[in-house]
Design a protein around this motif. Structure first.
Motif, mmCIF file in Angstrom:
data_model
loop_
_atom_site.group_PDB
_atom_site.id
_atom_site.type_symbol
_atom_site.label_atom_id
_atom_site.label_comp_id
_atom_site.label_asym_id
_atom_site.label_seq_id
_atom_site.Cartn_x
_atom_site.Cartn_y
_atom_site.Cartn_z
ATOM 1 N N GLY A 204 3.151 -12.268 0.923
ATOM 2 C CA GLY A 204 2.727 -12.558 2.290
ATOM 3 C C GLY A 204 3.538 -11.850 3.352
ATOM 4 N N ARG A 205 4.434 -10.926 2.973
ATOM 5 C CA ARG A 205 5.294 -10.235 3.928
ATOM 6 C C ARG A 205 4.917 -8.758 4.061
ATOM 7 N NH1 ARG A 205 8.323 -13.986 6.791
ATOM 8 N NH2 ARG A 205 9.760 -15.147 5.459
ATOM 9 N N GLN A 206 4.929 -8.259 5.290
ATOM 10 C CA GLN A 206 4.867 -6.825 5.525
ATOM 11 C C GLN A 206 6.274 -6.274 5.291
ATOM 12 O OE1 GLN A 206 3.369 -6.886 9.601
ATOM 13 N NE2 GLN A 206 1.383 -6.131 8.914
ATOM 14 N N GLN A 207 6.408 -5.393 4.321
ATOM 15 C CA GLN A 207 7.737 -4.922 3.937
ATOM 16 C C GLN A 207 7.744 -3.403 3.822
ATOM 17 O OE1 GLN A 207 10.833 -6.735 3.177
ATOM 18 N NE2 GLN A 207 11.392 -4.593 3.525
ATOM 19 N N LEU A 208 8.745 -2.767 4.442
ATOM 20 C CA LEU A 208 8.902 -1.326 4.340
ATOM 21 C C LEU A 208 9.693 -0.980 3.085
ATOM 22 C CD1 LEU A 208 8.463 1.430 5.757
ATOM 23 C CD2 LEU A 208 10.747 1.141 6.747
ATOM 24 N N VAL A 209 9.220 0.047 2.387
ATOM 25 C CA VAL A 209 9.916 0.590 1.221
ATOM 26 C C VAL A 209 10.352 2.011 1.554
ATOM 27 C CG1 VAL A 209 9.710 1.284 -1.196
ATOM 28 C CG2 VAL A 209 8.596 -0.818 -0.393
ATOM 29 N N VAL A 210 11.629 2.295 1.387
ATOM 30 C CA VAL A 210 12.154 3.654 1.514
ATOM 31 C C VAL A 210 12.563 4.076 0.108
ATOM 32 C CG1 VAL A 210 13.855 5.170 2.598
ATOM 33 C CG2 VAL A 210 12.959 3.190 3.860
ATOM 34 N N PRO A 305 2.574 -0.545 10.021
ATOM 35 C CA PRO A 305 1.594 -0.764 8.943
ATOM 36 C C PRO A 305 0.166 -0.552 9.449
ATOM 37 C CG PRO A 305 3.130 -2.603 9.115
ATOM 38 C CD PRO A 305 3.353 -1.753 10.315
ATOM 39 N N HIS A 306 -0.715 -0.196 8.533
ATOM 40 C CA HIS A 306 -2.122 -0.027 8.891
ATOM 41 C C HIS A 306 -2.642 -1.330 9.493
ATOM 42 C CE1 HIS A 306 -6.205 1.467 8.751
ATOM 43 N NE2 HIS A 306 -6.590 0.356 8.140
ATOM 44 N N GLY A 307 -3.231 -1.230 10.681
ATOM 45 C CA GLY A 307 -3.735 -2.411 11.367
ATOM 46 C C GLY A 307 -2.716 -3.077 12.264
ATOM 47 N N GLY A 308 -1.485 -2.565 12.285
ATOM 48 C CA GLY A 308 -0.466 -3.109 13.178
ATOM 49 C C GLY A 308 0.366 -4.213 12.544
ATOM 50 N N TYR A 309 1.369 -4.627 13.269
ATOM 51 C CA TYR A 309 2.243 -5.698 12.793
ATOM 52 C C TYR A 309 1.556 -7.052 12.939
ATOM 53 C CZ TYR A 309 6.014 -2.307 12.604
ATOM 54 O OH TYR A 309 6.791 -1.216 12.285
ATOM 55 N N ARG A 310 1.830 -7.935 11.980
ATOM 56 C CA ARG A 310 1.334 -9.302 12.016
ATOM 57 C C ARG A 310 2.539 -10.231 11.999
ATOM 58 N NH1 ARG A 310 -2.053 -7.007 13.694
ATOM 59 N NH2 ARG A 310 -4.191 -6.638 12.974
ATOM 60 N N PRO A 311 2.897 -10.811 13.151
ATOM 61 C CA PRO A 311 4.126 -11.612 13.230
ATOM 62 C C PRO A 311 4.253 -12.670 12.145
ATOM 63 C CG PRO A 311 3.309 -11.188 15.425
ATOM 64 C CD PRO A 311 2.268 -10.643 14.479
ATOM 65 N N SER A 312 3.151 -13.292 11.757
ATOM 66 C CA SER A 312 3.227 -14.338 10.741
ATOM 67 C C SER A 312 3.584 -13.780 9.372
ATOM 68 C CB SER A 312 1.899 -15.104 10.663
ATOM 69 O OG SER A 312 0.860 -14.254 10.186
ATOM 70 N N ARG A 313 3.494 -12.471 9.210
ATOM 71 C CA ARG A 313 3.801 -11.835 7.928
ATOM 72 C C ARG A 313 5.088 -11.020 7.969
ATOM 73 N NH1 ARG A 313 -2.082 -9.511 5.790
ATOM 74 N NH2 ARG A 313 -3.062 -11.555 5.495
ATOM 75 N N MET A 314 5.842 -11.121 9.052
ATOM 76 C CA MET A 314 7.052 -10.325 9.208
ATOM 77 C C MET A 314 8.280 -11.157 8.858
ATOM 78 S SD MET A 314 6.003 -8.552 12.858
ATOM 79 C CE MET A 314 7.387 -7.416 13.009
ATOM 80 N N GLY A 315 9.235 -10.527 8.176
ATOM 81 C CA GLY A 315 10.530 -11.149 7.983
ATOM 82 C C GLY A 315 11.304 -11.137 9.287
ATOM 83 N N ARG A 316 12.366 -11.941 9.354
ATOM 84 C CA ARG A 316 13.091 -12.058 10.611
ATOM 85 C C ARG A 316 13.725 -10.738 11.033
ATOM 86 N NH1 ARG A 316 16.008 -14.377 6.647
ATOM 87 N NH2 ARG A 316 18.203 -13.790 6.382
ATOM 88 N N ALA A 317 14.219 -9.926 10.077
ATOM 89 C CA ALA A 317 14.846 -8.656 10.443
ATOM 90 C C ALA A 317 13.825 -7.698 11.040
ATOM 91 C CB ALA A 317 15.512 -8.024 9.223
ATOM 92 N N LEU A 318 12.640 -7.623 10.440
ATOM 93 C CA LEU A 318 11.604 -6.740 10.960
ATOM 94 C C LEU A 318 11.128 -7.222 12.329
ATOM 95 C CD1 LEU A 318 9.709 -4.335 10.574
ATOM 96 C CD2 LEU A 318 8.152 -5.863 9.322
ATOM 97 N N PHE A 319 10.952 -8.526 12.501
ATOM 98 C CA PHE A 319 10.515 -9.070 13.784
ATOM 99 C C PHE A 319 11.530 -8.731 14.870
ATOM 100 C CE2 PHE A 319 9.836 -12.321 17.013
ATOM 101 C CZ PHE A 319 8.456 -12.365 17.107
#
Length: 393
Positions: A204-210, A305-319
């Motif tokens: 349920g999280r939007q997460q960046l992978v490097v 992310p495609h479609g933009g950020y979704r606050p309910s799916r963001m971790g606190r660091a990303l938010f």
């Protein structure tokens, strides 16, 4: 015909034929990133309560664990990395004023605080490499999460800052989902799937992978059919760089990650090859030598992310990263104060309603004591939520 599973969890397509222009800062062609893995003192050892000695990534290629016994030769090879190899790498990079990301095993860093101080003094990014340099494949999710939390707490105490990146390395099938759920990492590195960062939705999280690398990596000195001389190492690094640099001229330049280990490339005969490559990169002004954290921050700002950020799916660091500057701008406060405001908004709880413009605008208006109809607030939320800007009236 083979019946394809529509719920297949792997992405075999990625960016495909239309790879994005990374738009690296200052129109650089390629991002070059050096990782120093600091693992010495966190490896398997009966002194650490483990069942057997270490058998991975050393001069003893093909070593086997010694159940219930210490392996003096193996221990001394790891000790070399902490006692000598680290300092040779530290001098090579600091003399050239080059940025570095450390993948730091927390328990290993605890055993050599002088090295940690040197990392901090040099301004190196210190990402988490877990609590121990051990295999997590058979750990329960609960046990692995406990070690992850302990690693973050210990590293924060040692360095003064919590890690914003994670590379567990010897992972389980649960590692990525556990790390995303933890919420405090801007990027994860337990992937070798691309030359560019990419977004995933896990737990349920939007997460960046490097992504990281196992090929442009000195570990090949310690594996069968790997590098057996510094010249081979240098040639492979140079070829990798040259291809990515050329592709960058066509706006397709990716990331060149170089993986280093204190006990491996920290040996004199191998450091010579690394130093030749550092100087070769330095002769190319269109190469962006940087940290993994700076790459992550660039991607978060330039490639949501495609479609933009979704606050309910963001971790606190990303938010905090995405909305901190907005809070600072609206309130007239510093970036750090704006980030703290964003964290307070996040701490209040973000359900699906926060993914809508009106609810999120209200929350930020209350936090910054401004109007929910403020045009700057409206337009910048539109951009972050992936909505087209409203026409000026």
């Amino acid at each position: 015909m083979f019946d394809l599973d529509q719920d297949y969890p792997r992405d075999m397509v990625g960016y495909g034929r239309h790879r994005p222009d990374p738009r690296w800062p200052e129109n650089k062609r390629v991002a070059v990133q050096f990782v120093v893995n600091y693992e010495e003192g966190g490896e398997n050892c009966v002194l650490h309560g483990d069942a057997a000695s270490e058998a991975f990534l050393s001069e003893i290629v093909g070593a086997l664990p010694w159940p219930g016994r210490r392996h003096a030769n193996m221990e001394s090879l790891y000790e070399y990395g902490a006692r000598a190899g680290f300092w040779r790498l530290w001098r090579a990079f600091t003399r050239r004023n080059l940025p570095v990301t450390v993948f730091g095993v927390a328990s290993a860093m605890q055993r050599n605080t002088e090295a940690v101080s040197a990392m901090v003094e040099a301004g190196w990014e210190i990402a988490s490499h877990g609590l121990r340099w051990i295999d997590y494949r058979d750990h329960s999710p609960e046990a692995e999460r406990a070690d992850l939390d302990a690693a973050v707490a210990l590293q924060t105490a040692l360095t003064g800052n919590r890690p914003l990146g994670l590379y567990q390395g010897r992972t389980s099938a649960n590692t990525v989902a556990l790390a995303a759920a933890e919420g405090g990492f801007l990027y994860l590195a337990d992937s070798y799937a691309d030359d560019l960062p990419y977004w995933i939705l896990t737990g349920g999280r939007q997460q960046l992978v490097v992504p990281y690398t196992l090929d442009a990596n000195d570990m090949r000195f310690a594996t069968p059919q790997g590098f057996n001389s510094g010249d081979q190492f240098f040639a492979y690094l140079k070829d990798t760089f040259d291809v990515l640099y050329r592709e960058g001229g066509m706006r397709h330049g990716g990331i060149m990650s170089v993986g280093l280990h204190c006990r491996l490339v920290g040996r004199p005969g191998r450091t010579a090859a690394l130093e030749r490559f550092l100087d070769y990169v330095g002769d190319h002004p269109d190469a962006w030598v940087t940290t993994r954290l700076d790459i992550a921050r660039h991607w978060i700002a330039a490639h949501p992310p495609h479609g933009g950020y979704r606050p309910s799916r963001m971790g606190r660091a990303l938010f905090r990263e995405v909305f901190g500057a907005l809070c600072a701008d609206l309130s007239g406060r510093s970036i750090d104060e704006g980030a703290a405001m964003a964290e307070r908004v996040y701490a209040d709880g973000l359900g699906p309603q926060a993914d809508t413009h009106p609810d999120l605008a209200r929350r930020f208006a209350e936090a910054t004591r401004t109007s929910a109809d403020n045009p700057r607030l409206r337009d910048r939320l539109d951009a972050r939520l992936g909505r087209s800007p409203r026409p000026a009236v």
